[in-house]
Design a protein around this motif. Structure first.
Motif, mmCIF file in Angstrom:
data_model
loop_
_atom_site.group_PDB
_atom_site.id
_atom_site.type_symbol
_atom_site.label_atom_id
_atom_site.label_comp_id
_atom_site.label_asym_id
_atom_site.label_seq_id
_atom_site.Cartn_x
_atom_site.Cartn_y
_atom_site.Cartn_z
ATOM 1 N N PHE A 44 93.497 2.662 -32.068
ATOM 2 C CA PHE A 44 92.048 2.469 -31.951
ATOM 3 C C PHE A 44 91.524 2.324 -30.526
ATOM 4 N N THR A 45 92.352 1.926 -29.578
ATOM 5 C CA THR A 45 91.809 1.588 -28.264
ATOM 6 C C THR A 45 92.027 2.730 -27.283
ATOM 7 N N ARG A 46 90.960 3.114 -26.629
ATOM 8 C CA ARG A 46 91.002 4.193 -25.644
ATOM 9 C C ARG A 46 90.324 3.709 -24.365
ATOM 10 N N ASP A 47 90.691 4.346 -23.247
ATOM 11 C CA ASP A 47 89.933 4.072 -22.026
ATOM 12 C C ASP A 47 88.491 4.522 -22.246
ATOM 13 N N ASN A 48 87.565 3.860 -21.572
ATOM 14 C CA ASN A 48 86.147 4.219 -21.734
ATOM 15 C C ASN A 48 85.452 4.026 -20.396
ATOM 16 N N PRO A 49 85.978 4.686 -19.334
ATOM 17 C CA PRO A 49 85.496 4.368 -17.990
ATOM 18 C C PRO A 49 84.122 4.966 -17.699
ATOM 19 N N GLU A 50 83.400 4.277 -16.822
ATOM 20 C CA GLU A 50 82.173 4.838 -16.262
ATOM 21 C C GLU A 50 82.603 5.452 -14.939
ATOM 22 N N PHE A 53 87.219 10.571 -15.757
ATOM 23 C CA PHE A 53 87.900 10.420 -17.034
ATOM 24 C C PHE A 53 88.771 11.658 -17.246
ATOM 25 N N THR A 73 82.008 10.654 -16.072
ATOM 26 C CA THR A 73 81.181 10.325 -17.241
ATOM 27 C C THR A 73 79.777 9.865 -16.857
ATOM 28 N N ARG A 74 79.519 9.700 -15.535
ATOM 29 C CA ARG A 74 78.143 9.374 -15.124
ATOM 30 C C ARG A 74 77.327 10.632 -14.863
ATOM 31 N N ARG B 240 90.622 -4.820 -23.236
ATOM 32 C CA ARG B 240 90.386 -3.459 -23.725
ATOM 33 C C ARG B 240 89.778 -3.524 -25.113
ATOM 34 N N PRO B 242 88.025 -1.530 -28.625
ATOM 35 C CA PRO B 242 88.017 -0.268 -29.366
ATOM 36 C C PRO B 242 86.602 0.329 -29.422
ATOM 37 N N GLN B 244 83.929 3.488 -27.669
ATOM 38 C CA GLN B 244 83.724 4.667 -26.844
ATOM 39 C C GLN B 244 82.221 4.851 -26.656
ATOM 40 N N GLY B 292 80.121 9.541 -22.332
ATOM 41 C CA GLY B 292 79.166 9.703 -21.252
ATOM 42 C C GLY B 292 78.331 8.456 -21.049
ATOM 43 N N TYR B 293 77.966 8.256 -19.794
ATOM 44 C CA TYR B 293 77.095 7.134 -19.415
ATOM 45 C C TYR B 293 75.823 7.642 -18.753
ATOM 46 N N PRO B 333 85.695 2.456 -33.939
ATOM 47 C CA PRO B 333 86.452 3.393 -34.780
ATOM 48 C C PRO B 333 85.977 3.467 -36.233
#
Ligand SMILES: Cc1cc2nc3c(=O)[nH]c(=O)nc-3n(C[C@H](O)[C@H](O)[C@H](O)COP(=O)(O)OP(=O)(O)OC[C@H]3O[C@@H](n4cnc5c(N)ncnc54)[C@H](O)[C@@H]3O)c2cc1C
Ligand SMILES: [Zn+2]
Lengths: 89, 405
Positions: A44-50, A53, A73-74, B240, B242, B244, B292-293, B333
């Motif tokens: 379930f856990t993924r990186d989600n960087p601003e 990526f 992602t910006r 971290r 879960p 997105q 996306g941000y 999720p």
């Protein structure tokens, strides 16, 4: 609309692609040694960087190949991914 | 222009410089942060509270959503929290003494396939067992309610019926934010704009404050209501989540004569539409697939939803597009929110509302305030803790909740 560079076909419009999320996730080599928390992390856990990526795309309406790309992602800007360049030789 | 005789209109909330510490700091002044602060002050007597906002008050998803409120969700946990919110909406204008155009004009979720019909009837039955007003309408009943909808059998995706929740509808998002801000301000809550939280002050595993663009601010408890930016904040603690973050877009038409007095949503052709009192048609669809941000998405999403809308409502073909925009939504999720204590003492999480958190605004605020005040999950929040991803007790509304707005 994103313009995405398929390593084999060149730049194509986003609608030709499917998104695959974070790249370089590996199935646990020995799943039975994982406890529930580690398994949840894998599922379930993924990186989600601003920012930058490393992610997967599949050129589903073209060559149908998966590849790895780097995108901010910006700004949604792409930059060449060294590993992918190496793979193509 | 002549100056108003009784001076400038009074601002709805005061401009504050932050104190050195608060009992509770809320990060993010969207609807959820404002509602949490309001309920902390109004219902729990905790008034030494600051809401910190990196931009301007309610300039995030709160200003960008399509205003739909409803509670016709399938799963019991969802029915619990969304119906709690809908009941609060029904009294909110009176409680806050502020008009917010809460309009219970009904919401239809169209069914276009045999599978849709089965899923919809199942959801109606589940809703009724949970005491939620929900009905199945035949194609003829849909046609009577929405005469401009093309219900002919020749459609590529014909309308085979719809679920209908009469108590659902829309509310004016800006007014909701201003009403909550005004009420919180009157109770002594500090609303601080242009104040970005950049990290946390820690004492071991305890969070004791935040670092901000306006300096450090101490806090006994910190509640995150940062929507799309939640994982960025949590990552400064090595936590971290879960989640997105994805762009979600919407659009409005020019002002038109009234043609639609209810809300119509379709999962299968993926578009939903309402017409606000001013006359604009408000349309939305699904997220952009990529992370996306950028608070903007890609144009094909707009194209697809407009072709779906025109197929269902032929008279929309000549309407002009006025404006499109995007917000950043945090998707979990199982497409359900996370309302939770965290591995850090004093840090609380309200996130993962994704594409559908506006409707929950008062409910989320009430439940989160109670969770923070008592340092344990509110009974309605128990199923929503972070731990569900470890135990596997997911609240799987993906596909079950009709379009997830
Ligand atoms: C186009 C669109 C349509 C939607 N339509 C619907 C709908 O019809 N019905 C529905 O129920 N829901 C809908 N939603 C979802 C809904 O808008 C969100 O779930 C809900 O607004 C999230 O809660 P919030 O209002 O608190 O979020 P936001 O308003 O996004 O609040 C988060 C705030 O945190 C601030 N913040 C972030 N990081 C920091 C930081 N580091 N420091 C300080 N402040 C920070 C942000 O600036 C922002 O103001 C829609 C969303 C979008 C984008
Ligand atoms: Zn290709």
């Amino acid at each position: 609309m994103l313009l995405i560079a398929c390593p084999w076909c060149g730049p194509r419009e986003e609608v030709e692609f499917r998104y695959g999320g974070q790249a370089h996730l590996h199935h646990p080599t020995d799943p039975w040694t994982l406890d529930d928390a580690q398994w949840a992390e894998y599922l379930f856990t993924r990186d989600n960087p601003e920012g930058w990526f490393t992610e997967r795309w599949c050129h589903i309406h073209g060559c149908r190949q998966w590849f790895v790309a780097e995108r901010d992602t910006r700004t949604y800007e792409f930059r060449p991914n060294p590993a992918e360049e190496a793979r193509r030789g | 222009m002549t100056a108003p005789t009784d001076g400038e209109p009074r601002p709805l909330w005061r401009r504050r410089t932050p104190n050195a510490r608060y009992d509770v700091v809320i990060v993010g002044s969207g609807g959820h942060g404002l509602a949490t602060a309001y309920y902390l002050a109004a219902h729990h007597g905790i008034t030494n509270v600051a809401v910190l906002e990196r931009g301007w008050l309610a300039g995030g998803n709160m200003a960008r959503n399509t205003c739909i409120i409803r509670s016709n969700y399938l799963v019991d946990a969802s029915a619990g929290i969304y119906e709690h919110a809908l009941r609060l909406w029904e009294g909110l204008e009176d409680e806050l003494d502020y008009p917010m155009q809460v309009s219970q004009r009904g919401v239809l979720n169209l069914a276009h396939t045999t599978h849709d019909v089965r899923e919809s009837v199942r959801r109606v039955n589940a809703n009724q067992l949970n005491g939620i007003d929900s009905h199945w309408l035949t194609t003829d009943e849909v046609a009577k309610l929405v005469p401009i909808l093309d219900t002919s059998a020749e459609l590529r995706h014909p309308v085979l019926g719809a679920t209908y929740q009469p108590r659902a509808g829309i509310a004016r998002h800006d007014h909701v934010a201003w009403a909550l801000a005004h009420a919180a301000d009157r109770l002594g809550v500090h609303l601080i704009e242009d104040c970005e939280v950049t990290g946390f002050q820690r004492d071991g595993d305890r969070v004791i404050g935040v670092h901000t663009s306006q300096g450090p601010i101490g806090a006994d408890r910190v509640g995150l209501c940062a929507a799309g930016h939640t994982s960025v904040l949590a990552s400064t603690l090595g936590l971290r989540l879960p989640l997105q973050s994805h762009p979600l877009q919407a659009l409005v038409s020019e002002l038109l004569e009234p043609v639609l007095d209810t809300v119509v949503m379709s999962n299968t052709v993926h578009v939903y539409v309402s017409q606000v009192d001013k006359g604009e048609l408000v349309l939305g669809a699904g997220i952009d697939a990529y992370n996306g941000y950028g608070q903007r998405g890609s144009f094909p999403i707009i194209g697809n939803q407009i072709s779906a809308a025109v197929a269902l409502f032929p008279i929309f073909a000549r309407a002009h597009l006025l404006r499109t925009w995007g917000g950043i939504v945090d998707i979990s999720p199982d497409a359900s929110p996370i309302i939770s204590l965290t591995p850090f003492q004093g840090l609380y999480l309200n996130a993962g509302w994704g594409t559908g958190g506006f409707k929950a605004t008062p409910g989320a605020g009430a439940v989160f305030a109670d969770t923070i005040a008592h340092d344990r999950p509110h009974p309605l929040a128990v199923p929503y803790t972070l731990d569900r991803f470890r135990t596997g007790a997911l609240i799987d509304e993906h596909g079950a909740a009709a379009v997830a707005h």
